[in-house]
Design a protein around this motif. Structure first.
Motif, PDB file in Angstrom:
ATOM      1  N   GLY A   1      28.181 -26.833  14.959  1.00  0.00           N
ATOM      2  CA  GLY A   1      27.942 -25.685  14.089  1.00  0.00           C
ATOM      3  C   GLY A   1      26.492 -25.566  13.664  1.00  0.00           C
ATOM      4  O   GLY A   1      26.207 -25.267  12.503  1.00  0.00           O
ATOM      5  N   SER A   2      25.564 -25.864  14.554  1.00  0.00           N
ATOM      6  CA  SER A   2      24.108 -25.758  14.356  1.00  0.00           C
ATOM      7  C   SER A   2      23.551 -26.846  13.431  1.00  0.00           C
ATOM      8  O   SER A   2      22.406 -26.788  13.029  1.00  0.00           O
ATOM      9  N   LEU A   3      24.366 -27.852  13.053  1.00  0.00           N
ATOM     10  CA  LEU A   3      23.904 -28.964  12.232  1.00  0.00           C
ATOM     11  C   LEU A   3      24.156 -30.279  12.951  1.00  0.00           C
ATOM     12  O   LEU A   3      25.141 -30.427  13.696  1.00  0.00           O
ATOM     13  N   ARG A   4      23.304 -31.272  12.722  1.00  0.00           N
ATOM     14  CA  ARG A   4      23.450 -32.585  13.343  1.00  0.00           C
ATOM     15  C   ARG A   4      24.647 -33.316  12.735  1.00  0.00           C
ATOM     16  O   ARG A   4      24.910 -33.257  11.545  1.00  0.00           O
ATOM     17  N   TRP A   5      25.372 -34.040  13.627  1.00  0.00           N
ATOM     18  CA  TRP A   5      26.553 -34.762  13.166  1.00  0.00           C
ATOM     19  C   TRP A   5      26.201 -35.799  12.105  1.00  0.00           C
ATOM     20  O   TRP A   5      26.940 -36.013  11.143  1.00  0.00           O
ATOM     21  N   SER A   6      25.042 -36.435  12.231  1.00  0.00           N
ATOM     22  CA  SER A   6      24.648 -37.448  11.257  1.00  0.00           C
ATOM     23  C   SER A   6      24.541 -36.845   9.852  1.00  0.00           C
ATOM     24  O   SER A   6      24.831 -37.509   8.863  1.00  0.00           O
ATOM     25  N   ARG A   7      24.125 -35.584   9.769  1.00  0.00           N
ATOM     26  CA  ARG A   7      24.037 -34.927   8.467  1.00  0.00           C
ATOM     27  C   ARG A   7      25.396 -34.381   8.010  1.00  0.00           C
ATOM     28  O   ARG A   7      25.766 -34.497   6.843  1.00  0.00           O
ATOM     29  N   LEU A   8      26.151 -33.846   8.952  1.00  0.00           N
ATOM     30  CA  LEU A   8      27.468 -33.312   8.611  1.00  0.00           C
ATOM     31  C   LEU A   8      28.405 -34.409   8.122  1.00  0.00           C
ATOM     32  O   LEU A   8      29.236 -34.193   7.232  1.00  0.00           O
ATOM     33  N   ARG A   9      28.268 -35.615   8.710  1.00  0.00           N
ATOM     34  CA  ARG A   9      29.176 -36.703   8.362  1.00  0.00           C
ATOM     35  C   ARG A   9      29.083 -37.037   6.871  1.00  0.00           C
ATOM     36  O   ARG A   9      30.088 -37.412   6.240  1.00  0.00           O
ATOM     37  N   GLU A  10      27.905 -36.899   6.296  1.00  0.00           N
ATOM     38  CA  GLU A  10      27.731 -37.196   4.878  1.00  0.00           C
ATOM     39  C   GLU A  10      28.144 -36.009   3.996  1.00  0.00           C
ATOM     40  O   GLU A  10      28.642 -36.203   2.882  1.00  0.00           O
ATOM     41  N   ALA A  11      27.924 -34.803   4.490  1.00  0.00           N
ATOM     42  CA  ALA A  11      28.133 -33.622   3.647  1.00  0.00           C
ATOM     43  C   ALA A  11      29.561 -33.084   3.680  1.00  0.00           C
ATOM     44  O   ALA A  11      30.053 -32.557   2.683  1.00  0.00           O
ATOM     45  N   MET A  12      30.246 -33.212   4.847  1.00  0.00           N
ATOM     46  CA  MET A  12      31.550 -32.562   4.999  1.00  0.00           C
ATOM     47  C   MET A  12      32.595 -33.041   3.980  1.00  0.00           C
ATOM     48  O   MET A  12      33.284 -32.220   3.365  1.00  0.00           O
ATOM     49  N   PRO A  13      32.786 -34.327   3.728  1.00  0.00           N
ATOM     50  CA  PRO A  13      33.806 -34.737   2.740  1.00  0.00           C
ATOM     51  C   PRO A  13      33.543 -34.141   1.357  1.00  0.00           C
ATOM     52  O   PRO A  13      34.459 -33.697   0.666  1.00  0.00           O
ATOM     53  N   SER A  14      32.256 -34.130   0.956  1.00  0.00           N
ATOM     54  CA  SER A  14      31.934 -33.565  -0.351  1.00  0.00           C
ATOM     55  C   SER A  14      32.214 -32.065  -0.386  1.00  0.00           C
ATOM     56  O   SER A  14      32.717 -31.531  -1.372  1.00  0.00           O
ATOM     57  N   MET A  15      31.897 -31.353   0.716  1.00  0.00           N
ATOM     58  CA  MET A  15      32.144 -29.913   0.763  1.00  0.00           C
ATOM     59  C   MET A  15      33.635 -29.595   0.648  1.00  0.00           C
ATOM     60  O   MET A  15      34.050 -28.717  -0.112  1.00  0.00           O
ATOM     61  N   VAL A  16      34.468 -30.336   1.403  1.00  0.00           N
ATOM     62  CA  VAL A  16      35.910 -30.095   1.367  1.00  0.00           C
ATOM     63  C   VAL A  16      36.465 -30.438  -0.014  1.00  0.00           C
ATOM     64  O   VAL A  16      37.297 -29.720  -0.580  1.00  0.00           O
ATOM     65  N   SER A  17      35.974 -31.566  -0.591  1.00  0.00           N
ATOM     66  CA  SER A  17      36.442 -31.967  -1.924  1.00  0.00           C
ATOM     67  C   SER A  17      36.078 -30.916  -2.969  1.00  0.00           C
ATOM     68  O   SER A  17      36.896 -30.569  -3.826  1.00  0.00           O
TER      69      SER A  17
END
Length: 599
Positions: A400-416
């Motif tokens: 989705g135009s973002l690096r997995w290393s950055r998404l891995r940290e941000a996605m749980p917080s976004m969903v929460s």
């Protein structure tokens, strides 16, 4: 400036008490505009050169209340008109309004006679002909029918039916393009649409729900009803001639500024709030007065004549009659008080209907969002090890135009965060439903004053955050329960909190909500204290009088505190006030502790 005929439907619609409320709201908006220091006054001082202001001609529908219409004096009025004035003032435009039939206004935009339409529903087809700004409103359209006719749920159910619509309106375009099997019957104004349907002509009508309900009430078309299910939901905003990007950009900029300053919200509440039941007319008041007073006067005259004739012989009986007259007068006062409470009950019933509908419309999509987010949270947990393994094997990659290393940290917080927000929406809707629910007026034991205070604070959370930066809640633990009705007590505290917010001169002034036990009186107290403008000493004894208000110029009715005092009295308590000009106000609800708890 161009105006329509003096007997246009929009002018007839803005009548009676509603015209008074519109005039007050418009006067407040104009006073606020003149008071803003950041906006230059059009009346420049002698010798000063006024800045050049671009003049634009803005068109609209002459009969589309409460969005836009011509009032009884033939002047443009409504939410769109006030919004356009605020936007123009913000970006330095000089506006001339032209309201007429909608089809004529659309042609005027195409031919260049006007520069913009202040309210037009968006569609892909229309976007090829005009340029739209970001929407100023979301408009729900409904199917109107005569009472007793077969209900329909969607536009598709209108196949083969004769359907009335506004000529050149969005529903006219939509039905012709997407439902060719519907027999479309265009009319020049929304009032004509409803009048023909009420007269038994054609089968159904489709139009914006709020203007439709407004006109049904103002025109007295009691045989018409609107279907609960929305027929369409449209984005609604400014439209300019194709290619006039500069004007579109300035209108969009002004709209964004007006939203951020809070002026948009004030206009929305003034124009687009709950449709209140219309009060009695002068003729009805006179008729009811004659119905009650004439028999009473005749009765008193008869009694007086009889008393004079037999005064010497029946002295004791005269005393009994005097006592009876006093009781009758007391009952008449109680009757008048009950009539005022009935008016407020009608308003609360209308609020309950609106809140129930809104809660239903919000709960359904929010429940789906909450369910989907929980599934996405589980999917993310299960997919994370797989995506980590892929990253270790192939190196960091893009999702989705973002690096997995950055998404891995941000996605749980976004969903929460999304889950928390959805749960908060659900809680707010439940609080609104509890507040508006029609329950038995009977009192019950074991009511927690702290819980009532928490719920009331949640109900007005948005208004409190908008009004002050300092809101303190201090609830004393271990308070004994009281005997009462939680929903009616919440209504009292909501009224007090709203009054406190409205009394603050700025967001730096605070509000404090606290509960405590008054052992000396054997009572539990709830206090709302604000750092507002205060109340004059001569006004304090009249605060709970029906129709007395110090906020008449801001739309106050003088019923909120009167109803609140009546509710507290029903609970055996008292409503007390302390205030001084410039030093704020303290409103205190004192409720007796249940006898068992006191013992």
């Amino acid at each position: 400036m161009h105006h329509a005929d003096a007997d246009s439907p929009g002018r007839r619609a803005a009548s009676g008490q509603h015209l008074l409320r519109l005039a007050v709201a418009l006067g407040c908006a104009l006073a606020l505009a003149l008071a803003l220091p950041t906006v230059a006054d059009d009346r420049a001082a002698p010798g000063a050169r006024a800045p050049a202001r671009q003049r634009v001609i803005v068109g609209g529908d002459q009969s589309y209340p409460p969005y836009e219409f011509l009032d009884q004096q033939g002047r443009p009025a409504g939410f769109n008109v006030d919004l356009t004035r605020a936007v123009a003032r913000t970006v330095g435009l000089e506006v001339e309004f032209r309201l007429g039939r909608w089809a004529d206004m659309r042609r005027a935009l195409e031919t260049g006679e006007i520069d913009a339409l202040q309210g037009m529903s968006f569609s892909e087809q229309r976007a090829k002909e005009v340029d739209f700004t970001p929407p100023s409103l979301i408009v729900h359209h409904a199917i109107f029918a005569r009472r007793g006719d077969r209900p329909v749920r969607s536009l598709a159910d209108l196949a083969g039916k004769e359907v009335l619509v506004l000529r050149s309106g969005i529903m006219h375009d939509t039905l012709r393009r997407e439902h060719p099997d519907v027999k479309v019957v265009p009319a020049d104004t929304h009032a004509d649409v409803l009048r023909q349907l009420a007269a038994g002509k054609h089968d159904y009508a489709v139009m914006a729900k709020l203007p439709g309900l407004y006109l049904v009430r103002e025109m007295g078309l009691s045989n018409l009803t609107a279907m609960d299910q929305p027929a369409a939901v449209e984005r609604y905003g400014y439209a300019v001639r194709r290619g006039n990007e500069a004007l579109a950009a300035r209108l969009a900029e002004g709209l964004a500024i007006v939203r951020n300053t809070g002026e948009y919200q004030s206009m929305s509440e003034a124009w687009l709030g709950v449709l209140e039941p219309r009060g009695p007319t002068v003729q009805q008041v006179l008729r009811w007065g004659a119905f009650v007073l004439v028999p009473l006067v005749l009765l008193l005259a008869t009694m007086a004549a009889w008393s004079r004739t037999l005064h010497r012989q029946v002295t004791l009986r005269t005393a009994d009659l005097t006592r009876e007259i006093a009781e009758r007068r007391q009952k008449e006062e109680e009757l008048r008080s009950n009539q005022q409470q009935l008016l407020q009950a009608d308003k609360m019933a209308a609020l309950g209907v609106l809140v129930s509908g809104v809660a239903h419309e919000i709960n359904n999509p929010n429940g789906l969002i909450l369910l989907d987010l929980q599934v996405l949270d589980d999917v993310l947990r299960d997919a994370t090890p797989i995506l980590d393994a892929h990253a270790r094997a192939n190196g960091d990659y893009t999702l989705g135009s973002l690096r997995w290393s950055r998404l891995r940290e941000a996605m749980p917080s976004m969903v929460s965060d999304a889950l928390d927000a959805s749960r908060r929406v659900k809680r707010i809707v439940e609080d609104l439903k509890d507040f508006a629910r029609q329950e038995s007026p009977e009192l019950r034991d074991g009511v927690s004053v702290d819980e009532v205070a928490r719920t009331a604070a949640r109900l007005v959370e948005a208004l409190v955050k908008k009004s002050t930066e300092r809101f303190e809640v201090a609830l004393e633990r271990g308070l004994p329960p009281v005997r009462g009705n939680p929903q009616r007590l919440e209504q009292v505290l909501v009224n007090l909190l709203v009054n406190a917010c409205q009394a603050l001169p700025g967001r730096s002034h605070g509000i404090r909500l606290r509960t405590f036990l008054d052992a000396g009186r054997g009572a539990v107290c709830v206090e709302v204290r604000d750092e507002g403008v205060g109340i004059e000493a001569q006004h304090l004894p009249r605060l709970t009088d029906p129709f007395f208000t110090t906020k008449r110029d801001r739309g106050g009715t003088g019923l909120g505190l009167a109803v609140s005092a009546g509710i507290v009295k029903e609970h055996g308590g008292t409503l007390e006030f302390e205030s001084a000009p410039g030093q704020g106000t303290a409103a205190r609800v004192v409720l007796p502790v249940a006898r068992e708890e006191a013992a």
